[in-house]
Enzyme design. Structure first.
Site, short mmCIF file in Angstrom:
data_model
loop_
_atom_site.label_atom_id
_atom_site.label_comp_id
_atom_site.label_asym_id
_atom_site.label_seq_id
_atom_site.Cartn_x
_atom_site.Cartn_y
_atom_site.Cartn_z
N ASP A 145 0.86 -1.18 0.00
CA ASP A 145 0.00 0.00 0.00
C ASP A 145 0.91 1.23 0.00
OD1 ASP A 145 0.92 0.31 2.60
OD2 ASP A 145 -1.07 0.33 3.53
N HIS A 146 0.31 2.42 0.18
CA HIS A 146 1.11 3.65 0.17
C HIS A 146 2.14 3.66 1.31
CE1 HIS A 146 -2.37 4.05 2.75
NE2 HIS A 146 -1.74 4.99 3.43
N CYS A 164 3.28 -3.06 3.99
CA CYS A 164 2.43 -1.92 4.34
C CYS A 164 3.18 -1.13 5.42
CB CYS A 164 1.02 -2.35 4.77
SG CYS A 164 0.89 -3.23 6.34
N GLY A 165 2.53 -0.23 6.09
CA GLY A 165 3.25 0.61 7.05
C GLY A 165 3.92 -0.21 8.14
N THR A 166 3.13 -1.08 8.77
CA THR A 166 3.68 -1.93 9.83
C THR A 166 3.91 -3.37 9.37
OG1 THR A 166 1.44 -2.52 10.48
CG2 THR A 166 2.47 -0.65 11.64
N GLY A 167 3.30 -3.75 8.27
CA GLY A 167 3.30 -5.15 7.83
C GLY A 167 2.17 -5.94 8.46
N GLY A 189 -1.35 -5.15 8.82
CA GLY A 189 -2.62 -5.23 8.08
C GLY A 189 -2.51 -6.12 6.86
N HIS A 208 10.48 -23.77 9.08
CA HIS A 208 9.43 -24.48 9.84
C HIS A 208 8.02 -24.26 9.31
CE1 HIS A 208 11.89 -25.13 13.81
NE2 HIS A 208 12.51 -25.58 12.73
N ARG A 226 8.55 -33.21 10.34
CA ARG A 226 7.45 -32.99 11.28
C ARG A 226 6.70 -31.68 11.02
NH1 ARG A 226 12.05 -31.20 13.65
NH2 ARG A 226 11.96 -29.41 15.08
N HIS A 227 7.41 -30.72 10.38
CA HIS A 227 6.77 -29.43 10.11
C HIS A 227 5.70 -29.56 9.02
CE1 HIS A 227 9.72 -27.78 12.73
NE2 HIS A 227 10.70 -28.30 12.00
C1 RB5 Z 1 -1.75 2.97 6.35
O1 RB5 Z 1 -1.74 4.23 6.94
C2 RB5 Z 1 -1.41 1.91 7.40
O2 RB5 Z 1 -2.47 1.75 8.28
C3 RB5 Z 1 -1.07 0.61 6.72
O3 RB5 Z 1 -0.01 0.80 5.84
C4 RB5 Z 1 -0.65 -0.54 7.62
O4 RB5 Z 1 0.36 -0.13 8.50
C5 RB5 Z 1 -1.73 -1.28 8.29
O5 RB5 Z 1 -1.51 -2.28 8.98
#
Ligand code: RB5
Length: 147
Positions: free
Chosen positions: A7-8, A64-67, A69, A97, A131-132
């Site tokens: 995403d952005h 994404c921003g945090t990975g 979502g 694994h 096993r995995h």
């Molecule tokens: C977008 O602002 C942000 O919410 C998205 O990139 C992500 O971090 C969501 O988990």
């Protein structure tokens, strides 16, 4: 062939990852986003994961921003095992694994150097099986029984 999408919030890191893949001569399809305009990470996860589920791509990298979502969205898709990795140990172990077929990264979390090392490690590490494999079969059963 890798499927790549962000995403952005992940666009800047995605651009660095595609440049890195170009250097390594690794083929990929970039499903977007291609602009800094705000967009919805589930849409991008869906595009890339459909290409993996259909066999058009073997594995994928989502940012994404945090990975968080984009990994949650990816894991709703049948056959996808997405692992959010902010460190090298997780990148290695999720291949050994969990046979993670999607690497999720946080573009606003990771510096470029660590992110690219995570990508390299994840690409270079294979599934251990044994096993995995039986555990992955149990995950697949959960997926089909919870529809
Ligand atoms: C977008 O602002 C942000 O919410 C998205 O990139 C992500 O971090 C969501 O988990």
């Amino acid at each position: 062939m890798l499927a790549i999408a962000s995403d952005h919030g992940g666009l800047e890191l995605k651009t660095k990852i595609t440049a890195f893949l170009d250097q390594l001569n690794i083929g990929y399809t970039d499903f977007g986003t291609h602009s800094a305009d705000s967009c919805d990470y589930p849409d991008l996860a869906e595009l890339a994961c459909k290409a993996i589920a259909s066999g058009e791509c073997d594995r994928g990298i989502l940012v994404c921003g945090t990975g968080v979502g984009i990994s949650i969205a990816a894991n709703k898709m049948r056959g996808i095992r997405a692992a959010l990795c902010n460190d090298l140990y997780t990148a290695k172990m999720c291949r050994l694994h969990n046979d993670a077929n999607v690497l999720a990264l946080g573009g606003r979390i990771l510096g470029e150097g660590l992110a690219l090392e995570i990508v390299r490690c994840w690409l270079d590490t294979g599934f251990e099986g044994g096993r995995h494999a039986a555990r992955l079969e149990k995950i697949a059963r959960l997926e089909s029984s919870n529809r």
